[in-house]
Design an enzyme around this catalytic site. Structure first.
Site, mmCIF file in Angstrom:
data_model
loop_
_atom_site.group_PDB
_atom_site.id
_atom_site.type_symbol
_atom_site.label_atom_id
_atom_site.label_comp_id
_atom_site.label_asym_id
_atom_site.label_seq_id
_atom_site.Cartn_x
_atom_site.Cartn_y
_atom_site.Cartn_z
ATOM 1 N N TYR A 114 41.794 34.361 36.816
ATOM 2 C CA TYR A 114 41.579 33.965 38.210
ATOM 3 C C TYR A 114 41.410 35.232 39.045
ATOM 4 O O TYR A 114 42.143 35.509 39.983
ATOM 5 C CB TYR A 114 42.704 33.085 38.744
ATOM 6 N N LEU A 115 40.405 36.000 38.647
ATOM 7 C CA LEU A 115 40.227 37.357 39.143
ATOM 8 C C LEU A 115 39.868 37.389 40.624
ATOM 9 O O LEU A 115 39.200 36.491 41.141
ATOM 10 C CB LEU A 115 39.142 38.064 38.337
ATOM 11 N N GLU A 140 39.532 40.562 44.137
ATOM 12 C CA GLU A 140 39.130 41.928 44.430
ATOM 13 C C GLU A 140 40.155 42.946 43.935
ATOM 14 O O GLU A 140 39.801 44.076 43.587
ATOM 15 C CB GLU A 140 38.896 42.099 45.934
ATOM 16 N N GLY A 141 41.420 42.539 43.888
ATOM 17 C CA GLY A 141 42.421 43.452 43.340
ATOM 18 C C GLY A 141 42.137 43.794 41.889
ATOM 19 O O GLY A 141 42.197 44.959 41.484
ATOM 20 N N HIS A 142 41.804 42.774 41.088
ATOM 21 C CA HIS A 142 41.423 43.029 39.697
ATOM 22 C C HIS A 142 40.141 43.845 39.619
ATOM 23 O O HIS A 142 40.000 44.733 38.775
ATOM 24 C CB HIS A 142 41.214 41.698 38.959
ATOM 25 N N GLN A 182 56.033 34.641 29.436
ATOM 26 C CA GLN A 182 56.568 35.292 30.626
ATOM 27 C C GLN A 182 56.844 34.286 31.748
ATOM 28 O O GLN A 182 57.212 34.669 32.854
ATOM 29 C CB GLN A 182 55.647 36.411 31.117
ATOM 30 N N GLY A 191 48.093 47.141 38.851
ATOM 31 C CA GLY A 191 48.222 47.204 40.303
ATOM 32 C C GLY A 191 49.665 47.419 40.725
ATOM 33 O O GLY A 191 50.607 46.918 40.099
ATOM 34 N N ARG A 193 47.968 33.605 43.114
ATOM 35 C CA ARG A 193 48.787 32.493 43.611
ATOM 36 C C ARG A 193 48.560 32.196 45.089
ATOM 37 O O ARG A 193 49.083 31.195 45.602
ATOM 38 C CB ARG A 193 50.270 32.778 43.357
#
Length: 300
Positions: free
Chosen positions: A38-39, A41-43, A66, A152, A192
């Site tokens: 669920y990519l 801009e951070g990814h 996890q 990140g 999320r």
């Protein structure tokens, strides 16, 4: 760009590329960006950093071990086609998209566990979470054998834990922490965020706003101690009626050791982190501000 599901196939592909480069008299550098998909801009920012390598490997795997029994594994957002389109746009060479049966073909009897660093912050409210993270990242490192891996700083505890794992186990990989990427209004990007209602999202802006204001007050001398910083952030966050604090903490970084409440921020020689986890409805968001030596903000 190629897409691979089987770990053995990915191992063979990386070996083939390294061997081909060696035959031409050069070494091949491999960069890995591990994600749960669920990519956003951070990814994408991590993938752009990874492009400094000859080969960029993106892993997309929602790792079940996890997640706790009452967490959001089943409903965690997924969109494979969108993820693949972004990966291709960012110049990814290999996308590793295993299914659970590929990563855990039978009940595992081995796990990787980092102590101490995992006992507080998210580790306290999500028991076993970091055991799942360190185990799956260790598996990815053994499958891909990357030279560099990109993470990140939004999940700063994860960066600290994985850095400890790499040092303790002499893993031949360099972890590259990358700055938090935010929306224009300051909200830290997270897969999320899609769970938030309009009202929840509006109130969630208090996280980045409180960290930004705290940094200004530190610079101006209005916040001088770790206790001052924690109290200010707590009061500011609780001004929003939908906010339910999981934790607000001020710790050393990357050691994640508690600071004395009267510790003077400007006199601390090492780095410190102000870390937040706050729920808005059923959505738990994290954010942080990392202060370099003597109060200079670097990742915020």
């Amino acid at each position: 760009m190629i897409v691979i599901q089987e770990p053995a196939e990915l191992q063979s592909e990386i070996k083939r590329r390294r061997f081909a480069a060696a035959r031409m008299g050069r070494e091949l550098s491999v960069g890995l960006v591990p994600t749960m998909g669920y990519l956003h801009e951070g990814h994408a920012s991590l993938l752009r950093k990874a492009r400094a390598n000859d080969v960029v490997v993106l892993s997309i795997f929602v790792n079940p071990i996890q997640f706790g029994p009452n967490e959001d594994f089943e409903r965690y957002p997924r969109d494979a086609q969108r993820d693949l389109a972004l990966a291709e746009q960012e110049g990814v060479d290999i996308v590793f998209m295993p299914e659970v049966k590929h990563m855990y073909p039978q009940r595992a009897k081995t796990k990787v566990q980092v102590s101490d660093l995992t006992s507080g912050l998210c580790g306290a409210s999500r028991p076993g979470h970091f055991d799942g993270v360190t185990t799956v990242v260790s598996k990815l490192f053994h499958i891909v054998v990357p030279d560099f891996a990109y993470f990140g700083m939004k999940d700063a505890q994860q960066v600290a834990v994985l850095s400890q794992m790499v040092r303790d186990l002499n893993m031949n990989v360099t972890l590259v922490p990358c700055p938090i990427v935010r929306e224009q209004d300051g909200l830290a990007l997270s897969s999320r965020n899609v769970y938030l209602s309009d009202e929840q999202r509006e109130q969630a802006l208090v996280l980045s706003a409180s960290l930004k204001e705290a940094r200004q007050r530190i610079d101006e001398g209005g916040i001088t101690t770790a206790a001052d910083l924690k109290a200010f952030l707590t009061d500011r966050i609780l001004s929003k009626p939908l906010a339910e604090i999981d934790y607000v903490d001020v710790l050393t970084f990357p050691g994640l050791e508690a600071l004395p409440e009267n510790a003077k921020i400007q006199e601390i020689e090492g780095d410190i982190i102000a870390a937040l986890a706050v729920k808005f409805g059923s959505t738990r968001l994290i954010d942080n501000m990392l202060l370099q030596k003597k109060g200079v903000a670097i990742y915020a």
